[in-house]
Design an enzyme around this catalytic site. Structure first.
Site, PDB file in Angstrom:
ATOM      1  N   ASP A   1      52.459  30.049  -0.827  1.00  3.17           N
ATOM      2  CA  ASP A   1      51.468  30.684   0.043  1.00  3.17           C
ATOM      3  C   ASP A   1      52.124  31.950   0.592  1.00  3.17           C
ATOM      4  OD1 ASP A   1      49.882  31.539   2.132  1.00  3.17           O
ATOM      5  OD2 ASP A   1      49.936  29.648   3.254  1.00  3.17           O
TER       6      ASP A   1
ATOM      7  N   TRP B   1      51.693  26.451   8.911  1.00  2.84           N
ATOM      8  CA  TRP B   1      50.855  26.606   7.708  1.00  2.84           C
ATOM      9  C   TRP B   1      51.273  25.683   6.577  1.00  2.84           C
ATOM     10  CZ3 TRP B   1      46.281  28.165   8.534  1.00  2.84           C
ATOM     11  CH2 TRP B   1      46.014  29.118   9.515  1.00  2.84           C
TER      12      TRP B   1
ATOM     13  N   LYS C   1      45.503  39.168   6.248  1.00  2.00           N
ATOM     14  CA  LYS C   1      46.725  39.388   7.013  1.00  2.00           C
ATOM     15  C   LYS C   1      47.299  40.760   6.671  1.00  2.00           C
ATOM     16  CE  LYS C   1      46.027  35.326   8.463  1.00  2.00           C
ATOM     17  NZ  LYS C   1      46.578  34.052   8.071  1.00  2.00           N
TER      18      LYS C   1
HETATM   19  C1  LIG Z   1      46.125  32.722   7.920  1.00  2.00           C
HETATM   20  C2  LIG Z   1      46.883  31.890   7.005  1.00  2.00           C
HETATM   21  C3  LIG Z   1      46.260  30.873   6.258  1.00  2.00           C
HETATM   22  C4  LIG Z   1      44.799  30.494   6.412  1.00  2.00           C
HETATM   23  O1  LIG Z   1      43.935  31.533   6.091  1.00  2.00           O
HETATM   24  P1  LIG Z   1      42.364  31.429   6.403  1.00  2.00           P
HETATM   25  O2  LIG Z   1      41.802  32.547   5.586  1.00  2.00           O
HETATM   26  O3  LIG Z   1      42.183  31.614   7.872  1.00  2.00           O
HETATM   27  O4  LIG Z   1      41.895  30.116   5.943  1.00  2.00           O
HETATM   28  C5  LIG Z   1      47.053  30.140   5.400  1.00  2.00           C
HETATM   29  N1  LIG Z   1      48.362  30.391   5.260  1.00  2.00           N
HETATM   30  C6  LIG Z   1      48.989  31.367   5.962  1.00  2.00           C
HETATM   31  C7  LIG Z   1      50.452  31.585   5.777  1.00  2.00           C
HETATM   32  C8  LIG Z   1      48.264  32.145   6.860  1.00  2.00           C
HETATM   33  O5  LIG Z   1      48.888  33.111   7.557  1.00  2.00           O
END
Ligand SMILES: *Cc1c(COP(=O)(O)O)cnc(C)c1O
Length: 362
Positions: free
Chosen positions: A173, A103, A197
């Site tokens: 993030d 990511w 998530k």
């Molecule tokens: C899932 C995820 C993303 C991307 O999310 P989307 O909503 O699918 O675009 C970005 N960063 C992390 C750490 C993730 O787990």
């Protein structure tokens, strides 16, 4: 289990607390006497504005978000944030990124479109199984921010100590660890998390941004929607927001407050992850894929060391009612995502299943 539900170890979208789903069900046909489902409401109505403001207030309360930070509910999921961050924060056109897995790599690739990106540390040398030492990074003076992915969902590593940014803005993030533990927001300039998530349904990110980072002087080609200030100035109601996701997330915020907040949630997550890690450390067949010190409480990659056997484990656990234990397609092996809403009993039952598999395949 009630309703014949299964234990779902998906990396996202993922499980939600059962009591939250029940509340949503109960309010589905007529939300609190409004005569409507939340899906049917005008986002400008008083009843929806209350849902929005309550969600924000509860989130502020849970995380202890200081008054000089804005909370934004933005569509486009996590991926849009990979672009929004550099578009909004690159004033000098320079940013530092730490590469710790899939990511952060995606974030780096996107940021490179907008400016000069310095990858100031990387754990690529050992296949992203640890977090590099970031106590003394080589950060150019004119860097606009330092970016990390605080929990790598695919590789299963988590930051234990935040990087020394040498006074520069820290961007994180937190998608796959959002609200899983207490967080000192004041250490960051910007925190964002895709909600599917650990919190709610897909299609939205929560952005927490320090007010002084909002800008009036972005280049005119930056879409209105992608300027954080657009959302800050309009309380996330510039256009029709993801009303349904905001409502569901609000329910989860209330749930977290009811169980004792992020400290209590963190304790539960520690105990839950320990069940699985203790098993992996004692097993002769399975082993954890990352260095112990950096193990994620949320995403647990593990392997048998044999791809065919890994596939057999996936089929075996699925047949026993444990869904989505296959590792990400890019890394293989196995992965159990055990977010906030996964009960400890789910992990215990899954571990029993793995023990049985191990005994039968010894
Ligand atoms: C899932 C995820 C993303 C991307 O999310 P989307 O909503 O699918 O675009 C970005 N960063 C992390 C750490 C993730 O787990």
């Amino acid at each position: 289990m009630k309703y014949d539900r299964i234990y779902n170890f998906s990396a996202g979208p993922a499980m939600m607390p059962e009591s939250v789903l029940e509340e949503i069900r109960d309010e589905m046909m007529n939300y609190r006497g409004s005569g409507m489902c939340v899906m049917e409401m005008s986002h400008r109505s008083k009843v929806f504005e209350e849902i929005l403001h309550e969600a924000e207030a509860d989130l502020r309360d849970l995380m202890g978000i200081p008054d000089n930070y804005k909370v934004l509910f933005v569509q486009g999921g996590g991926t849009l944030q990979f672009a929004m961050v550099p578009m909004n924060l690159m004033k000098n056109g320079v940013a530092c990124y730490v590469e710790t897995g899939a990511w952060s790599k995606k974030a780096i690739a996107e940021a490179k479109k907008y400016g000069d990106v310095h990858v100031v540390a990387s754990s690529k040398d050992r296949n992203y199984t640890y977090i590099p030492d970031c106590s003394d990074l080589d950060i150019p003076d004119n860097t606009d921010y330092v970016y990390i992915c605080e929990n790598e969902t695919i590789h299963g590593v988590t930051w234990q100590t935040l990087p020394n940014t040498k006074g520069h803005v820290l961007v994180s993030d937190q998608s796959s660890m959002f609200l899983s533990q207490p967080c000192d927001v004041s250490k960051y300039g910007l925190i964002w998390g895709g909600v599917q998530k650990n919190v709610g349904p897909a299609g939205m990110a929560v952005v927490i941004i320090r007010e002084d980072l909002l800008r009036d002087d972005l280049p005119s080609y930056v879409p209105i929607y992608m300027n954080y200030k657009t959302h800050a100035d309009s309380d996330s109601l510039y256009n029709t927001p993801n009303c349904w996701a905001i409502y569901c997330c609000g329910k989860v915020f209330q749930y977290l407050k009811r169980i004792g907040g992020l400290e209590a949630m963190h304790q539960r997550n520690i105990e839950k992850a320990k069940v699985l890690y203790d098993f992996l450390d004692s097993s002769k067949l399975f082993k954890g894929a990352v260095e112990k010190e950096f193990r994620s409480l949320m995403n647990v990659p593990f392997v048998t060391g044999d791809a065919d056997l890994d596939a057999k484990v996936v089929a075996y656990t699925k047949a026993a009612g444990f869904e989505n234990l296959k590792g990400h397609r890019t890394v293989g092996g196995l992965r159990a995502s055990i977010y906030n809403a996964m009960p400890k009993e789910g992990v215990e039952a899954m571990v029993e299943c793995l023990k049985k598999f191990e005994a039968e395949n010894a």
